[in-house]
Design a protein around this motif. Structure first.
Motif, PDB file in Angstrom:
ATOM      1  N   ASP A 163       0.796  -1.235   0.000  1.00  0.00           N
ATOM      2  CA  ASP A 163       0.000   0.000   0.000  1.00  0.00           C
ATOM      3  C   ASP A 163       0.827   1.283   0.000  1.00  0.00           C
ATOM      4  N   LYS A 215       3.414   1.015  -4.950  1.00  0.00           N
ATOM      5  CA  LYS A 215       4.244   0.419  -6.007  1.00  0.00           C
ATOM      6  C   LYS A 215       3.468   0.336  -7.326  1.00  0.00           C
ATOM      7  N   THR A 216       2.287  -0.264  -7.228  1.00  0.00           N
ATOM      8  CA  THR A 216       1.488  -0.457  -8.435  1.00  0.00           C
ATOM      9  C   THR A 216       1.133   0.896  -9.046  1.00  0.00           C
ATOM     10  N   SER A 217       0.750   1.821  -8.179  1.00  0.00           N
ATOM     11  CA  SER A 217       0.358   3.144  -8.670  1.00  0.00           C
ATOM     12  C   SER A 217       1.506   3.803  -9.413  1.00  0.00           C
ATOM     13  N   ASP A 232       2.172  14.184  -2.087  1.00  0.00           N
ATOM     14  CA  ASP A 232       1.055  15.132  -2.229  1.00  0.00           C
ATOM     15  C   ASP A 232       0.190  15.193  -0.970  1.00  0.00           C
ATOM     16  N   ALA A 252       2.571   9.350  -7.044  1.00  0.00           N
ATOM     17  CA  ALA A 252       2.020   8.526  -8.123  1.00  0.00           C
ATOM     18  C   ALA A 252       0.636   9.027  -8.512  1.00  0.00           C
TER      19      ALA A 252
END
Ligand code: GDP
Ligand code: MG
Length: 903
Positions: free
Chosen positions: A415, A418-420, A515, A549
């Motif tokens: 969470d 990484k994927t983002s 952000d 991301a």
């Protein structure tokens, strides 16, 4: 065959032609080429020579080989101040040769030979005498027979005279009994006849006796010849000297040889007949000849074998010395087979060396080599990967190495984004240039930036990275560690740092979610530096890039940082020549069959190449790039999907392009066999008891654990405690951990990683339990933290304390709960497995998680207190001190067994 060529002879005796020719030259024979014909006489000559030379060798002194193994411990102080112990094992082999023994043996051999020769001479003398006697007897028998015949003649003549003489007495004689008559009135003629008759009888008797004597003597002589031959053979074997033996033609064996020569000629004749089968007359002869030949066969065979023994080619007097090829390890029975020995003998030798092993156990190369030498053979040590190495060696890449793109893996805690991050980069950098938007997912993609190309491995989590590392393949050049700026360093963050460090791959930190408002950059930086990841601003060498991301902030800086790092690494590869690389991902596609994503690391992969990946090989029928386009070829650092392998290869397997299909098959088959062996070894190794035994081997210097607990709190406590156990020599590796019951997938993971499964206040579900049993996975339940820790510690140090094993003896399910004033909650139960015992400790399980542990207050059947309730029966029970029991709960009754460990 009486005559053979040198080549044939060399083949029969299992020596090279050159060696044989050299030996023949030494023996004084004139043979020069392999086609030269060797006659029987020449064979004899060579044999005599060899016997002589072997005879010299037979006197070799007996050697005594001693082995010694000492184990000492070395203590060093390492920088951290921690003492490090190193076990030093010294193996010594020494061979002693006894001088006097040599002389003694020589003397013995000489005496034995002398004695045997004497015995033989004596026997021959006896045989000669017997032969003489037989001849004499025969002569006398013939003589006697002649005398007898003469006497018969005389008798006949006398009879004739008598008949003429006493014709008138004829009637009178007819009336009387002749014998009485003879006795009473014996006439001179009658007496002559009687004497004549008795003489004849005596002669016949004598002849019969003589005949019998001859037979007896013949049999005796035959027996003597046999003994003689044996004596001779023994003598030769002992002395290894044939030339001293009596002249060949006189010996019974030589007579055998003559017989053999006769049969050889017979054989030849027969062959000629066969060849000349065109003429009917000869063809007709074939039938009976054949039968005759068959009648001869057994005789011939024994003679041939006698001859071969004599020659000493097929069964040399000297012991056969084998060259035994030993890989990095070898199973005892295989080693035995290579030396044509029984496993038992090998085990005995090992025992003498202080190693107790079984037939199916593996021993290391050095130990095997000692055994081989002890048994007088020579050991040839080879690497297990010799076959593969030869394949690799054939893959020479000529041409100049040019700069290649860095291959990047993104790692980090769950969470943290990484994927983002991967998706953002792909969307922004790949899809931007592609009309079709986001393309299919192939597990890797590359991006083009103004400053160069970067390849991202897009495999979820750390699995691919670790899998590749475990297989020794290094696919990644740079690790990007994603840390959420609002969360900081988490367990998997630390794990990723460890992995990157262990494989020597440089790290770049992407501080994600910048952000967000709740970010605390300094806290994250300090947590990182606590893990020895120090950013450049703080005087370290790790680039930390603040990214989002979500908004895309800092992504270009991240790519920039990657390229700077790549420049420092000076990554190059040769792009000419056959391709070589790593399997990143693979799957079975319904329509297309096996689909494998490969990362080319060297050379160029072309359509139609023969690809060997792990244990599989096949032609790359099609190459598909990450955007779904068919391509003809791909170069270094590029990912590509290939079709054409027979099955899905394992992620992390190395692949290479092979020119020769036979080689590819050989290596693939070798790998299949090796994997099978490895799996078997792994199953052995995964037992907790075996962990220490395997620790001497470098690859097993970690205790792999899969840990499942009831609650997160105990999980974290246990993980922390277990991680602290790691030492320089042995690492505790928690392969997987989680909260909840042990499932089948946990067991599968344990099997593939050689882990033990530890359940803390949780149980394995049915499927997991049976899988554990089938696959021999060590599954243990605990309910006390320090017991779990102690067991792991014990396994690490090898000092296994007596094992305290819990055996579950019965399980009952709560069907209904009644509230009674006396016991509080009473449960109506059904015994599902085993038996319930009133006096044994129990646990209450809810959804396979322990909720209470204690003992029974009461156990009843039909209002009767009982000590035991068996499987399939209903009962009522109350748990002491626990009122919260619910329908569906399980009551587990167990007993504690103390097993003394032995390693
Ligand atoms: P992974 O488990 O490491 O692959 O993390 P994911 O990419 O699945 O992200 C987990 C969650 O974090 C998702 O809900 C994302 O939307 C969110 N997330 C990821 N990156 C950022 C980011 O830069 N800013 C914010 N605000 N949220 C993010
Ligand atoms: Mg993810």
């Amino acid at each position: 065959m009486a005559e053979v060529t040198v080549k044939q002879l060399a083949d029969t005796v299992g020596r090279s032609v050159d060696v044989l020719l050299a030996q023949m030259r030494d023996a004084g024979l004139s043979h020069k080429a392999e086609g030269d014909v060797v006659s029987d006489i020449e064979k004899q000559q060579l044999l005599a020579h060899l016997k002589r030379t072997h005879g010299e060798q037979a006197g070799e002194p007996k050697k005594i080989t001693l082995q010694r193994k000492t184990v000492s411990t070395l203590k060093t102080n390492v920088v951290a101040g921690k003492a490090k112990t190193v076990n030093v094992e010294v193996r010594k082999t020494r061979t002693y040769v006894k001088r006097s023994l040599l002389e003694e043996q020589e003397e013995q051999a000489r005496e034995a030979a002398e004695a045997a020769r004497k015995a033989q001479e004596e026997a021959e003398q006896q045989a000669e005498a017997a032969r003489q006697a037989a001849i004499e007897a025969e002569r006398r028998a013939i003589e006697d027979a002649r005398i007898a015949a003469a006497e018969e003649e005389a008798r006949k003549a006398a009879e004739e005279a008598r008949r003429q003489l006493g014709g008138e007495q004829k009637d009178a004689r007819k009336l009387s009994v002749p014998k009485i008559d003879i006795k009473r009135h014996e006439t001179p003629e009658e007496r002559a006849r009687r004497e004549e008759e008795s003489a004849r009888e005596r002669a016949a008797d004598e002849a019969r006796r003589k005949q019998e004597e001859v037979h007896r003597k013949e049999a005796e002589e035959k027996a003597r010849q046999k003994t003689l031959e044996q004596a001779r053979r023994i003598a030769e074997e002992l002395a290894g000297r044939k030339d001293d033996a009596p002249s060949a033609a006189d010996t019974p064996l030589a007579r055998g040889l003559v017989g053999k020569a006769y049969e050889d000629s017979f054989d030849r004749e027969d062959r000629e007949i066969k060849r000349g089968g065109g003429t009917p007359a000869r063809g007709a002869k074939k039938g009976p000849k054949k039968r005759e030949e068959q009648n001869f066969r057994p005789v011939q065979r024994t003679l041939t074998s006698a001859l071969s023994r004599q020659h000493g080619f097929e069964k040399p007097v000297e012991k056969q010395v084998y060259e035994v090829t030993i890989g990095e390890s070898i199973v005892v029975s295989d080693l035995a087979q290579k030396m044509a020995k029984k496993s038992r003998e090998i085990i005995r030798v090992l025992m003498k060396m202080g190693e107790v092993v079984t037939e199916n156990q593996r021993i290391d190369q050095a130990t095997a080599a000692l055994v081989v030498e002890e048994l007088g053979h020579t050991a040839k040590l080879v690497s297990d990967t010799a076959l593969e190495d030869s394949l690799m060696d054939s893959l020479v890449h000529h041409g100049e190495a040019t700069t290649r793109a860095p291959v990047v893996t993104i790692m980090g805690h769950v969470d943290h984004g990484k994927t983002s991050l991967l998706d953002y980069i792909r969307r922004a950098k790949v899809a931007a240039g592609e009309a079709g938007g986001i393309t299919q997912h192939i597990g890797a993609y590359h991006v083009e930036t103004p400053r160069g190309m970067i390849t991202f491995l897009d495999t979820p989590g750390h699995a691919a990275f670790t899998a590749m590392r475990a297989r020794g393949a290094k696919a990644t050049d740079i690790v990007v560690l994603v840390v959420a700026a609002d969360d900081g360093v988490m367990p998997q963050t630390a794990e990723a740092i460890d992995h990157a460090r262990a494989s020597g791959v440089p790290l770049i930190v992407a501080m994600n979610k910048i952000d967000k408002e709740s970010v605390d950059v300094d806290r994250v930086l300090s947590e990182l530096s606590a893990k020895q990841v120090v950013c450049e601003e703080w005087g370290g060498d790790v680039q930390v890039v603040k990214v989002s991301a979500k908004t895309g902030q800092g992504i270009d800086e991240l790519l920039e940082a990657i390229l700077i790092q790549a420049e420092l690494l000076e990554l190059t590869a040769v792009s000419d020549g056959p391709a070589q690389g790593v399997v990143i991902e693979s799957r079975i596609d319904k329509g297309r069959g096996a689909v494998a994503t490969l990362l080319v690391q060297k050379g160029t992969l072309k359509k139609g190449d023969l690809v060997l990946a792990g244990t599989l090989y096949g032609r790359a029928r099609a190459l598909v790039d990450e955007t779904g386009k068919l391509v003809k070829s791909v170069g270094p650092s590029m990912p590509v999907e290939i079709l054409g392998l027979p099955d899905a290869p394992g992620a992390g397997d190395e692949f290479l392009v092979v020119a020769d299909e036979r080689k590819a098959r050989e290596v693939a088959e070798f790998r299949v066999a090796r994997d099978r062996q490895l799996r078997m070894d792994m199953q052995q190794a995964s037992k907790l008891e075996n962990l220490f035994a395997n620790m001497g081997k470098a690859e097993a210097a970690s205790v792999n654990i899969i840990l499942k607990t009831d609650v997160r709190g105990s999980l974290e406590a246990l993980m922390a405690a277990l991680n602290d156990l790691s030492t320089d020599e042995v690492r505790v590796k928690i392969v997987s951990s989680g909260v909840g019951a042990i499932t089948e997938s946990d067991v599968t993971l344990a099997e593939s990683t050689g882990s033990v499964v530890l359940g803390f206040n949780v149980r394995a579900d049915g499927a997991a339990r049976s899988k554990c049993q089938n696959d021999g996975i060590d599954l243990r339940y605990y309910s006390i933290i320090y017991e779990l820790i102690d067991d792991v510690k014990a396994a690490m140090s090898g000092l296994l304390s007596p094992e305290r094993r819990e055996n579950i003896v019965g399980i009952a399910e709560v069907r209904e709960v009644f509230h009674s004033s006396k016991f509080g909650a009473a449960a109506g139960c059904m015994v599902l497995e085993g038996s319930l015992f009133r006096n044994k400790p129990i646990r209450v399980l809810r959804e396979d998680v322990v909720v209470f542990q204690g003992e029974l207050e009461s156990l009843r059947r039909f209002k009767e207190d009982v000590a035991e309730v068996r499987h399939g029966m209903e009962c009522g029970l109350a748990v002491k001190g626990y009122k919260d029991i619910k329908a569906g709960d399980k009551i587990e009754v167990y007993e504690v067994q103390i097993i003394k460990r032995s390693l």
